[in-house]
Design a protein around this motif. Sequence first.
Motif: not given
Length: 346
Positions: A146-149, A136-144, A105-112
Amino acid sequence: MKKLLYSVLKPLIRAGFFCYYREVRMIGMERVPRDRPVVFLPNHHNALLDPLLIAAYIRGRRPYFLTRSDVFQGGLLEWFFDMLRMIPIYRLRDGRDTLHRNEEIFERCADLLAANGDLLLFPEANHNLKRQVRPLSKGFTRIVLHTLKKYPDTDLHLVPVGFNYQRAAGFPDRVACYFGEALPAEAFLKAGDEQRVSREMKSAVSSRLKQLTTHIPPECDYEATLRELEADSPDWLLPGPINDRLSGHAVEIPTHSNREDGVHKIWDFLFRALNLPAWLLWRWIAANKVWEPEFMSTFRYLFALLAFPLYLGLLAATFALTGAPPQAYWCLPGLFLFNVLYVKFR
């Protein structure tokens, strides 16, 4: 096919909100960047209605939504949610063996996001009717991160969004949605390692959410503070003065009447009498099928969207089968108009 259905559903859902809510305010949408990927980060009160309100009213955007995986049950329902651009996210309560699916899911979000798409997720990671921003959960920061990385040139922005309902589980209701200033995600990378970046990001988003919606601080006695505020009949769609009062400032809070006098009670009676079959069915659903108060408005809205057109259709069929005179059919637009006026002015 899914794009076409989405394009049809968006104005339908928006029309449904016009008939369901007394008032819908969308404030600060001009702050949303037009030509850059955005992660919308709202507080979460009202189950499915929170993302649907943004999807229906946001201009020039078709965001994807991260949604708890337990609503995806396969078959037609899963296809429907996918058509609405919902993406399942897996939590510990869904089973530890499901958590590895989030990597995909994180990969898909980064691609989007790298493709200039938009994403909406709820940083509180749960919903609650309390007038309070939860940790706040850290889940959204992990997606952000991962996208920037993965895509370091992505000009990603974070937009905090504050939902404010007059009475989230009630009907008719009013809602105001405040869009905060966009935060460039790359700016947080200066904080250092990932843990510090995550903390800074959560702190910045949380601080802004506490300005965009009413926030009763956790150190207060929540129930006592809420009762004290409600004694003044506040307009909950204006969180600024309420938060100022909670901060200790002597400010006047704008009020909003609940309209419980005799005239409005008669209006309630007429509304229920004229819509009796649909109203009785809804009462049964509310008592037997709504398992959390946070889902009450979601179920009621979806029920109204489906049941009242069907009710009007059944009335028309009854008139046709009984040979009613043409004048009888004027009852149908009359009933529709009465219901809309009830919502808007009750």
